[in-house]
Design a protein around this motif. Structure first.
Motif, short mmCIF file in Angstrom:
data_model
loop_
_atom_site.label_atom_id
_atom_site.label_comp_id
_atom_site.label_asym_id
_atom_site.label_seq_id
_atom_site.Cartn_x
_atom_site.Cartn_y
_atom_site.Cartn_z
N LYS A 18 7.65 -1.70 1.11
CA LYS A 18 6.57 -2.11 0.10
C LYS A 18 6.97 -1.12 -1.02
O LYS A 18 6.50 -1.61 -2.13
CB LYS A 18 5.26 -1.61 0.93
CG LYS A 18 4.72 -2.50 1.90
CD LYS A 18 4.13 -3.81 1.16
CE LYS A 18 2.93 -4.52 2.00
NZ LYS A 18 2.61 -5.72 1.23
N ASP A 65 2.14 -7.56 -5.49
CA ASP A 65 2.64 -6.50 -4.46
C ASP A 65 3.82 -7.25 -3.72
O ASP A 65 3.69 -7.82 -2.77
CB ASP A 65 1.56 -6.32 -3.47
CG ASP A 65 1.81 -5.55 -2.17
OD1 ASP A 65 3.10 -4.96 -2.33
OD2 ASP A 65 1.20 -5.35 -1.38
N GLU A 116 2.70 -11.34 -3.05
CA GLU A 116 1.42 -11.28 -2.78
C GLU A 116 0.52 -10.81 -4.17
O GLU A 116 0.58 -10.02 -4.56
CB GLU A 116 1.07 -9.85 -2.00
CG GLU A 116 1.83 -10.00 -0.60
CD GLU A 116 1.40 -8.60 0.36
OE1 GLU A 116 0.62 -8.01 -0.08
OE2 GLU A 116 1.85 -8.78 1.84
N GLU A 165 -2.59 -10.31 -6.53
CA GLU A 165 -3.77 -9.34 -6.13
C GLU A 165 -4.37 -8.96 -7.35
O GLU A 165 -3.72 -8.69 -8.53
CB GLU A 165 -3.17 -7.89 -5.60
CG GLU A 165 -2.03 -8.16 -4.12
CD GLU A 165 -2.25 -7.23 -3.37
OE1 GLU A 165 -2.60 -6.10 -3.50
OE2 GLU A 165 -1.32 -7.25 -2.35
N PHE A 172 -1.56 1.95 1.59
CA PHE A 172 -0.37 2.63 1.28
C PHE A 172 -0.27 2.81 -0.14
O PHE A 172 -1.07 2.35 -1.00
CB PHE A 172 0.79 1.56 2.24
CG PHE A 172 0.48 0.28 1.71
CD1 PHE A 172 1.47 -0.24 0.68
CD2 PHE A 172 -0.28 -0.69 2.07
CE1 PHE A 172 1.35 -1.52 -0.04
CE2 PHE A 172 -0.25 -2.09 1.70
CZ PHE A 172 0.48 -2.51 0.60
N VAL A 221 -4.22 -1.79 -0.77
CA VAL A 221 -4.98 -1.91 0.39
C VAL A 221 -4.33 -3.06 1.39
O VAL A 221 -3.86 -4.03 0.84
CB VAL A 221 -6.57 -2.53 0.00
CG1 VAL A 221 -7.39 -2.73 1.17
CG2 VAL A 221 -7.00 -1.68 -1.10
MN MN Z 1 -0.61 -6.23 -0.70
#
Ligand code: MN
Length: 231
Positions: free
Chosen positions: A134, A113, A82, A84, A52, A30
């Motif tokens: 990503k 992430d 990141e 999460e 994604f 997200v």
């Molecule tokens: Mn993220």
């Protein structure tokens, strides 16, 4: 049945307190799901959730109590962390109502992430897909999955990340713009969710760069913490 070359071993994640592994199907992520992170990325206000994906084999398992290593990825000069909350889906479904969503959750884990921010920003500017920023190899470290019933009040869990012992990210899952149930409702409106899907639910504010030699330590209260070193 035979194959022209050996098929890959399924990607899997350990489960706390159980001998069986959780086989990974897809990884959904997200975007901008904490307000303060949306602001630091230059956006304001509540927008519908967007998604994604990463390939399942981007997973790097961080065993309980261990430090996993990832290689500093190619092409980037700005690798961001990141931290999460990861939702592990245990029961398939489509068009799942938020009120029914938790019945599809197997458990939760702590994940990173990892993002090639410079490449992601280049793609954003050009209106191109984020994949190169990503969805690269080793971009989805994850700790052991804790069954939902054993994870405590995940909706109000603290989430945090330290780099080399210094605080970088600290927030609370209650600050998700779209909570776990709402995220599943939106996601399952667009895709058929399958047992084995992982959902990286978004990161709070404080994203920043790591370099080779840095060690990230991340946690969500009630879940196994993770440690990942960049080499
Ligand atoms: Mn993220």
């Amino acid at each position: 049945m035979s194959f022209v070359f050996p098929p890959p071993v399924p990607v899997s994640v350990p489960i706390t307190g159980r001998p069986e592994l959780f086989p990974v199907h897809r990884i959904y992520c997200v975007g901008r799901n904490y307000e303060e992170h949306a602001k630091e990325m230059g956006f304001t206000g509540r927008e519908p959730p967007f998604f994604f994906m990463k390939p399942a084999d981007a997973v790097v398992v961080v065993p309980a109590g261990a430090t996993a290593t990832i290689d500093y990825p190619r092409l980037t000069k700005n690798l961001h962390h990141e931290i999460e909350l990861v939702i592990a889906i245990g029961k398939p479904g489509r068009n799942i109502a938020a009120a029914d969503a938790l019945g599809h959750v197997f458990g939760y884990a702590v994940g990173l992430d990892m993002t090639r921010r410079d490449l992601q920003n280049d793609m954003k500017k050009q209106g191109r897909p984020w994949c190169i920023g990503k969805a690269f190899d080793q971009s989805a470290p994850i700790g052991p999955i804790t069954a939902a019933a054993l994870a405590g009040d995940i909706g109000h869990a603290e989430i945090h990340l330290q780099v080399n012992g210094q605080d970088r990210q600290r927030s609370n899952v209650s600050k998700l713009i779209w909570n776990v149930s709402e995220t599943i409702e939106h996601l399952s409106a667009a895709w058929d969710l399958q047992a084995g899907d992982l959902i990286y639910s978004g990161t709070p504010e404080g994203v920043a760069a790591v370099v080779a030699g840095d060690t990230m330590a991340g946690g969500v209260s009630g879940l196994e913490s993770i440690r990942v070193q960049v080499r």
